[in-house]
Design an enzyme around this catalytic site. Structure first.
Site, PDB file in Angstrom:
ATOM      1  N   HIS A  57       0.865  -1.191   0.000  1.00  0.00           N
ATOM      2  CA  HIS A  57       0.000   0.000   0.000  1.00  0.00           C
ATOM      3  C   HIS A  57       0.898   1.236   0.000  1.00  0.00           C
ATOM      4  O   HIS A  57       1.263   1.776   1.038  1.00  0.00           O
ATOM      5  CB  HIS A  57      -0.920  -0.004   1.226  1.00  0.00           C
TER       6      HIS A  57
ATOM      7  N   HIS B 220       1.373   4.808  -2.247  1.00  0.00           N
ATOM      8  CA  HIS B 220       0.863   5.706  -3.279  1.00  0.00           C
ATOM      9  C   HIS B 220       2.018   6.385  -4.010  1.00  0.00           C
ATOM     10  O   HIS B 220       2.800   7.116  -3.403  1.00  0.00           O
ATOM     11  CB  HIS B 220      -0.037   6.782  -2.659  1.00  0.00           C
TER      12      HIS B 220
ATOM     13  N   ASP C  90       1.708   8.789  -6.154  1.00  0.00           N
ATOM     14  CA  ASP C  90       1.459  10.231  -6.139  1.00  0.00           C
ATOM     15  C   ASP C  90       1.437  10.801  -4.719  1.00  0.00           C
ATOM     16  O   ASP C  90       1.237  12.001  -4.535  1.00  0.00           O
ATOM     17  CB  ASP C  90       0.169  10.588  -6.893  1.00  0.00           C
TER      18      ASP C  90
ATOM     19  N   GLY D  65      -9.795   8.026  -1.592  1.00  0.00           N
ATOM     20  CA  GLY D  65     -10.302   9.392  -1.465  1.00  0.00           C
ATOM     21  C   GLY D  65     -11.301   9.512  -0.328  1.00  0.00           C
ATOM     22  O   GLY D  65     -11.175   8.861   0.710  1.00  0.00           O
TER      23      GLY D  65
ATOM     24  N   HIS E 274      -9.779   1.057  -0.394  1.00  0.00           N
ATOM     25  CA  HIS E 274      -9.648   1.822   0.844  1.00  0.00           C
ATOM     26  C   HIS E 274     -10.985   1.746   1.583  1.00  0.00           C
ATOM     27  O   HIS E 274     -12.003   2.233   1.076  1.00  0.00           O
ATOM     28  CB  HIS E 274      -9.351   3.293   0.536  1.00  0.00           C
TER      29      HIS E 274
ATOM     30  N   GLU F  51     -11.329   3.203   7.048  1.00  0.00           N
ATOM     31  CA  GLU F  51     -10.343   4.200   7.488  1.00  0.00           C
ATOM     32  C   GLU F  51     -11.098   5.388   8.071  1.00  0.00           C
ATOM     33  O   GLU F  51     -11.032   5.671   9.263  1.00  0.00           O
ATOM     34  CB  GLU F  51      -9.461   4.622   6.315  1.00  0.00           C
TER      35      GLU F  51
ATOM     36  N   ASP G 267       1.948   3.724   2.845  1.00  0.00           N
ATOM     37  CA  ASP G 267       0.892   4.624   2.375  1.00  0.00           C
ATOM     38  C   ASP G 267       1.478   5.758   1.529  1.00  0.00           C
ATOM     39  O   ASP G 267       1.571   5.631   0.318  1.00  0.00           O
ATOM     40  CB  ASP G 267       0.060   5.163   3.538  1.00  0.00           C
TER      41      ASP G 267
END
Length: 333
Positions: free
Chosen positions: A12, A14, A16, A170, A197, A200, A278
């Site tokens: 996991h 990202h 970006d 998101g 996701h 969370e 993350d």
């Protein structure tokens, strides 16, 4: 705390959310983009978590300056290359890098499919002559609505052989999973794995929805599973992995402290929970920090940390043959 005789994974992560602050400055200078600061020290509080944020949404705002400097496709390709370099430098054997092409494209109205191509090309280039296994996960950014997600999905499907899985990320509270059922039906039809996701910002019902309605076989974060014993039993029985991100969950105020994090309980329950980063650049951490500092602070024993490392490979989106090759590589170190 990392067992060097086992493969080290980050499932996991990202792409970006891992844009180097130095790169943000450099690209801003290249493209005459105004940043809130003109030197690295002053920029860091705008692009990196200094104090824990009150929510997931406020945490995600730290990513915005990174994508704001992606003024052309070469910039996208560059950060893909740097992501692979960072993964190698932190000692990873295997990483699944996820990215939202719409999010990366939107500031400068780049072609969304062009962003996908640039990322694929950057990863391919960086992997040459490097002994690391990298897979790509496409993200649908639910925050921008169903239409934007349709555009993202179309662009990702145009290169489906280079994409391993699809994710939904998101604003979990504002855009629940049921809005995107048709998107994930298409993704499963394409042969992709599904990770979502969930649990969370929203509760356990979001995890159930990810599994039942979207077809998730792994859950990103999944913290709120701890509130639902039936769900935890289901995760064990169906071997659904949880991609745990300890520092991230602290920084988003998903948990109040690392000792409050349910990872230890997940592992005691035999849930296939793994340790992941993350958004490393935004958090100011790397995978070693998560294993050597965050995991012990969350109350994990050495044996539990080792089990989480094993779970990372066990739940990776690759074949058993590929997993065994990674085990052999690590065992021979």
């Amino acid at each position: 705390m990392i067992d060097i005789k086992l493969p080290l994974t980050d499932l996991h992560r990202h792409l970006d959310g891992n844009i180097r602050p130095e790169t943000i400055l450099d690209l801003a200078n290249q493209h005459n983009i105004q940043l809130p600061a003109n030197d690295l020290e002053s920029l860091l509080p705008h692009v990196q978590i200094i104090e824990n944020e009150p929510s997931l949404v406020s945490f995600l705002q730290k990513l915005d300056w990174g994508v704001a400097v992606l003024a052309d496709l070469d910039a996208c390709r560059r950060i893909a290359i740097e992501n692979v370099e960072d993964a190698i430098n932190t000692g990873l054997d295997y990483a699944e890098l996820r990215f939202s092409p719409y999010y990366m494209a939107m500031n400068h109205k780049l072609p969304v499919e062009g962003v996908v191509e640039a990322i694929i090309d950057g990863i391919r280039s960086a992997r040459q002559n490097n002994d690391i296994d990298i897979r790509l996960i496409g993200i649908l950014s639910r925050t921008f609505g169903e239409q934007a997600c349709t555009q993202e999905l179309t662009s990702l499907l145009a290169h489906q052989q280079h994409i391993t899985a699809l994710d939904l990320a998101g604003d979990e509270l504002g855009f629940p999973g049921h809005l995107f059922q048709s998107h994930f039906t298409k993704a499963r039809d394409a042969g992709w794995h599904i990770t979502i996701h969930a649990g969370e910002a929203a509760g356990a019902e979001s995890i159930w929805q990810a599994i039942r309605e979207l077809g998730a076989t792994r859950i990103g974060h999944g913290v709120k599973a701890i509130t639902d014993p039936v769900l935890m039993d289901y995760l064990v029985e169906n071997r659904i992995g949880i991609e745990t991100c300890l520092t991230s969950n602290l920084q988003t105020s998903t948990v109040n402290s690392l000792l409050d994090h349910p990872l230890k309980q997940f592992l005691e329950k035999d849930i296939l929970a793994s340790i992941n980063t993350d958004d490393p650049a935004v958090e100011g951490i790397d995978i070693r920090h998560e294993y050597e500092i965050a995991a012990p602070a969350a109350g994990l024993s050495i044996a539990q940390i080792r089990q989480a490392q094993i779970n990372g490979l066990e739940t990776a989106f690759i074949s058993d043959t590929e997993k065994q090759a990674l085990r052999m590589k690590a065992a021979n170190r």
